[in-house]
Design an enzyme around this catalytic site. Structure first.
Site, PDB file in Angstrom:
ATOM      1  N   TYR A   1       0.822  -1.211   0.000  1.00  0.00           N
ATOM      2  CA  TYR A   1       0.000   0.000   0.000  1.00  0.00           C
ATOM      3  C   TYR A   1       0.848   1.249   0.000  1.00  0.00           C
ATOM      4  CZ  TYR A   1      -3.802  -3.134   1.502  1.00  0.00           C
ATOM      5  OH  TYR A   1      -4.726  -4.144   1.593  1.00  0.00           O
TER       6      TYR A   1
ATOM      7  N   LEU B   1     -17.896  -2.176   2.265  1.00  0.00           N
ATOM      8  CA  LEU B   1     -18.817  -1.284   1.539  1.00  0.00           C
ATOM      9  C   LEU B   1     -18.609  -1.412   0.030  1.00  0.00           C
ATOM     10  CD1 LEU B   1     -18.764   2.043   3.603  1.00  0.00           C
ATOM     11  CD2 LEU B   1     -20.502   0.239   3.570  1.00  0.00           C
TER      12      LEU B   1
ATOM     13  N   GLY C   1     -17.042   1.473  -1.387  1.00  0.00           N
ATOM     14  CA  GLY C   1     -17.883   2.678  -1.324  1.00  0.00           C
ATOM     15  C   GLY C   1     -19.136   2.562  -2.159  1.00  0.00           C
TER      16      GLY C   1
ATOM     17  N   LEU D   1     -21.582   0.542  -2.051  1.00  0.00           N
ATOM     18  CA  LEU D   1     -22.822   0.252  -1.310  1.00  0.00           C
ATOM     19  C   LEU D   1     -23.438   1.485  -0.640  1.00  0.00           C
ATOM     20  CD1 LEU D   1     -22.025  -3.299   0.087  1.00  0.00           C
ATOM     21  CD2 LEU D   1     -24.105  -2.684  -1.172  1.00  0.00           C
ATOM     22  N   THR D   2     -22.734   2.598  -0.682  1.00  0.00           N
ATOM     23  CA  THR D   2     -23.366   3.834  -0.186  1.00  0.00           C
ATOM     24  C   THR D   2     -24.416   4.317  -1.188  1.00  0.00           C
ATOM     25  OG1 THR D   2     -21.774   5.286  -1.323  1.00  0.00           O
ATOM     26  CG2 THR D   2     -21.221   4.599   0.923  1.00  0.00           C
ATOM     27  N   GLY D   3     -24.331   3.820  -2.427  1.00  0.00           N
ATOM     28  CA  GLY D   3     -25.271   4.241  -3.479  1.00  0.00           C
ATOM     29  C   GLY D   3     -24.794   5.459  -4.249  1.00  0.00           C
ATOM     30  N   LYS D   4     -23.577   5.930  -3.951  1.00  0.00           N
ATOM     31  CA  LYS D   4     -23.182   7.212  -4.539  1.00  0.00           C
ATOM     32  C   LYS D   4     -22.799   7.137  -6.014  1.00  0.00           C
ATOM     33  CE  LYS D   4     -18.437   7.344  -2.692  1.00  0.00           C
ATOM     34  NZ  LYS D   4     -17.607   8.086  -1.759  1.00  0.00           N
TER      35      LYS D   4
HETATM   36  N1  LIG Z   1      -6.485  -8.213   1.402  1.00  0.00           N
HETATM   37  C1  LIG Z   1      -6.841  -7.543   0.329  1.00  0.00           C
HETATM   38  O1  LIG Z   1      -6.623  -7.990  -0.818  1.00  0.00           O
HETATM   39  C2  LIG Z   1      -7.532  -6.225   0.490  1.00  0.00           C
HETATM   40  C3  LIG Z   1      -8.197  -5.639  -0.600  1.00  0.00           C
HETATM   41  C4  LIG Z   1      -8.853  -4.421  -0.384  1.00  0.00           C
HETATM   42  C5  LIG Z   1      -8.832  -3.815   0.869  1.00  0.00           C
HETATM   43  N2  LIG Z   1      -8.154  -4.401   1.895  1.00  0.00           N
HETATM   44  C6  LIG Z   1      -8.110  -3.774   3.251  1.00  0.00           C
HETATM   45  O2  LIG Z   1      -9.420  -3.376   3.609  1.00  0.00           O
HETATM   46  C7  LIG Z   1      -9.452  -1.972   3.883  1.00  0.00           C
HETATM   47  C8  LIG Z   1     -10.796  -1.427   3.507  1.00  0.00           C
HETATM   48  O3  LIG Z   1     -11.062  -1.651   2.125  1.00  0.00           O
HETATM   49  P1  LIG Z   1     -11.932  -0.624   1.326  1.00  0.00           P
HETATM   50  O4  LIG Z   1     -11.341   0.728   1.494  1.00  0.00           O
HETATM   51  O5  LIG Z   1     -12.123  -1.163  -0.036  1.00  0.00           O
HETATM   52  O6  LIG Z   1     -13.281  -0.696   2.191  1.00  0.00           O
HETATM   53  P2  LIG Z   1     -14.740  -0.131   1.980  1.00  0.00           P
HETATM   54  O7  LIG Z   1     -15.213   0.186   3.355  1.00  0.00           O
HETATM   55  O8  LIG Z   1     -15.538  -1.066   1.165  1.00  0.00           O
HETATM   56  O9  LIG Z   1     -14.580   1.196   1.101  1.00  0.00           O
HETATM   57  C9  LIG Z   1     -14.057   2.347   1.683  1.00  0.00           C
HETATM   58  C10 LIG Z   1     -14.215   3.530   0.754  1.00  0.00           C
HETATM   59  O10 LIG Z   1     -15.595   3.805   0.526  1.00  0.00           O
HETATM   60  C11 LIG Z   1     -15.837   5.219   0.539  1.00  0.00           C
HETATM   61  N3  LIG Z   1     -16.696   5.480   1.693  1.00  0.00           N
HETATM   62  C12 LIG Z   1     -16.576   4.944   2.947  1.00  0.00           C
HETATM   63  N4  LIG Z   1     -17.554   5.386   3.757  1.00  0.00           N
HETATM   64  C13 LIG Z   1     -18.321   6.204   3.020  1.00  0.00           C
HETATM   65  C14 LIG Z   1     -19.473   6.949   3.321  1.00  0.00           C
HETATM   66  N5  LIG Z   1     -20.024   6.923   4.532  1.00  0.00           N
HETATM   67  N6  LIG Z   1     -20.027   7.688   2.329  1.00  0.00           N
HETATM   68  C15 LIG Z   1     -19.484   7.716   1.099  1.00  0.00           C
HETATM   69  N7  LIG Z   1     -18.367   7.029   0.762  1.00  0.00           N
HETATM   70  C16 LIG Z   1     -17.786   6.265   1.710  1.00  0.00           C
HETATM   71  C17 LIG Z   1     -14.464   5.879   0.676  1.00  0.00           C
HETATM   72  O11 LIG Z   1     -13.883   6.059  -0.609  1.00  0.00           O
HETATM   73  P3  LIG Z   1     -14.116   7.382  -1.496  1.00  0.00           P
HETATM   74  O12 LIG Z   1     -14.204   8.549  -0.583  1.00  0.00           O
HETATM   75  O13 LIG Z   1     -12.941   7.379  -2.413  1.00  0.00           O
HETATM   76  O14 LIG Z   1     -15.384   7.134  -2.230  1.00  0.00           O
HETATM   77  C18 LIG Z   1     -13.663   4.789   1.374  1.00  0.00           C
HETATM   78  O15 LIG Z   1     -12.273   4.895   1.158  1.00  0.00           O
HETATM   79  C19 LIG Z   1      -8.253  -1.402   3.110  1.00  0.00           C
HETATM   80  O16 LIG Z   1      -7.782  -0.170   3.595  1.00  0.00           O
HETATM   81  C20 LIG Z   1      -7.248  -2.511   3.325  1.00  0.00           C
HETATM   82  O17 LIG Z   1      -6.675  -2.383   4.622  1.00  0.00           O
HETATM   83  C21 LIG Z   1      -7.534  -5.603   1.720  1.00  0.00           C
END
Ligand SMILES: NC(=O)c1ccc[n+]([C@@H]2O[C@H](COP(=O)([O-])OP(=O)(O)OC[C@H]3O[C@@H](n4cnc5c(N)ncnc54)[C@H](OP(=O)(O)O)[C@@H]3O)[C@@H](O)[C@H]2O)c1
Length: 347
Positions: free
Chosen positions: A53, A237, A240, A242-245
């Site tokens: 990362y 999510l 992101g 699943l927020t619907g945005k």
């Molecule tokens: N092992 C693996 O292969 C792997 C793969 C992926 C992730 N991960 C780990 O999992 C963590 C989380 O993954 P993820 O970031 O994909 O999780 P996620 O919770 O599905 O997505 C997070 C993103 O959604 C948006 N978001 C979150 N809350 C929101 C809200 N209330 N309203 C609007 N937009 C919102 C933001 O992006 P925007 O503001 O850009 O829209 C945020 O960065 C990573 O940091 C990492 O540590 C691991």
């Protein structure tokens, strides 16, 4: 915040883990610091990162998220209050800047990766060290079916991977070990080898899990519960979505799937239909769609911790609110009805 035991270790993880992969790309170091301060204040006791990362991965930001966490641990002097989970990449010829693009889960590469992570994180020990993806050829990202491909002739034996992890645990550099992007076969093989005395027991499986991707339930949920090797759910999510945005062609400025359209895992007509249905359900019940999606993940019995991501403090605040949400039977029934129609739209 509720904590759940990590595998058969003596470590307890908060049910929400803070993801870090935006720090160093979408987020600055200061923004990362502010997120960690807030999360720690609310009872989050574990941060997930990886040598690879920030994302999307590129040479210039390799190791940057770990560095930001290390700088924060040093600045706040709070290493004893936080568990650090990080990962070593599997084979990654597309990343020529990581061990010359020849990375393997063998002794030499794992030892080098651990040293790099310890240095960037400014710590002597890593609480959970995960294999980011398996060494064997796998279609673990975005595909549900299984297409067999033979192992490379010089593939690292799982026994070697486990032996080096065992030596690093004995040396005190790792406190526990885990899997990521694994299948039931891989998880059971590693657990069997550990039970035969060949190394440490895998404590967790970090796989994708969200309303758009419940494939973990098909086989791994049983492994997680019977073997005490729980799920660390990533992308709860769906990045992101699943927020619907992003519904109806919206492209919110600065949001991940707008900035990086090559990320197609949670896009397309099947995803769109499922997301619209879940967002509708949430609205019908007066719920925030993100909180409903997270509360669902957190309430699963095979889950150890949900790894959430945020790019702003407002998102993080909102999402931490999912902890206070207990989904009613009506909402849970509604989710099952949608799942029956839109099954695994985004594996
Ligand atoms: N092992 C693996 O292969 C792997 C793969 C992926 C992730 N991960 C780990 O999992 C963590 C989380 O993954 P993820 O970031 O994909 O999780 P996620 O919770 O599905 O997505 C997070 C993103 O959604 C948006 N978001 C979150 N809350 C929101 C809200 N209330 N309203 C609007 N937009 C919102 C933001 O992006 P925007 O503001 O850009 O829209 C945020 O960065 C990573 O940091 C990492 O540590 C691991």
């Amino acid at each position: 915040m509720e904590q759940r035991r990590l595998g058969r270790t003596d470590l307890n993880l908060s049910v929400i883990c803070l993801g870090s992969m935006t720090w160093g790309e979408q987020n600055t170091q200061d923004e990362g610091f502010a997120q960690m301060d807030l999360a720690l204040d609310r009872g989050v006791n574990v941060i997930d990162t990886a040598e690879m990362y920030a994302v999307p991965p590129r040479a210039e930001t390799y190791g940057r998220s770990e560095e930001i966490i290390g700088n924060w641990l040093q600045a706040r002097g709070c290493r004893d209050k936080v568990l650090i989970a990080t990962k070593v990449v599997g084979p990654a010829s597309r990343f020529p800047y990581i061990r010359d693009g020849k990375s393997r889960l063998n002794r030499r590469h794992i030892e080098a990766a651990v040293e790099g992570s310890l240095k960037r994180l400014k710590t002597d020990t890593l609480d959970l060290y995960q294999l980011h993806w398996p060494e064997r050829p796998m279609n673990v990202f975005g595909e549900l079916g299984y297409r067999h491909q033979d192992d490379a002739p010089d593939a690292t034996a799982m026994e070697e991977t486990l032996a080096v992890l065992g030596d690093l645990v004995k040396a005190g550099k790792l406190r526990s070990v885990g899997l990521s992007n694994e299948t039931p076969w891989g998880a059971m093989r590693f657990l069997g080898l550990a039970d035969a005395g060949l190394g440490p027991r895998m404590a967790s499986i970090q796989n994708p899990y969200s309303l758009l991707n419940r494939s973990f339930e098909a086989r791994l949920a049983e492994v997680a519960i019977r073997e005490d090797c729980g799920l660390l759910a990533y992308a709860p999510l769906a990045a992101g979505a699943l927020t619907g945005k992003y519904l109806n062609g919206q492209q919110p400025a600065g949001a991940r799937l707008t900035l990086f359209p090559q990320n197609t895992r949670y896009r397309g007509p099947r995803a769109e239909a499922a997301i619209a249905a879940y967002v509708d359900l949430a609205r019908q019940h007066g719920l925030d769609p993100a909180q409903m999606a997270l509360a669902y993940v957190i309430s699963r019995p095979f889950l150890t911790s949900a790894i959430i991501g945020a790019t702003s403090l407002a998102q993080l605040e909102n999402n931490l609110g999912a902890l206070d949400l207990v989904l009613s039977d009506e909402v849970l029934d509604g989710i099952e009805e949608i799942h029956k129609v839109h099954t695994y739209p985004c594996p």
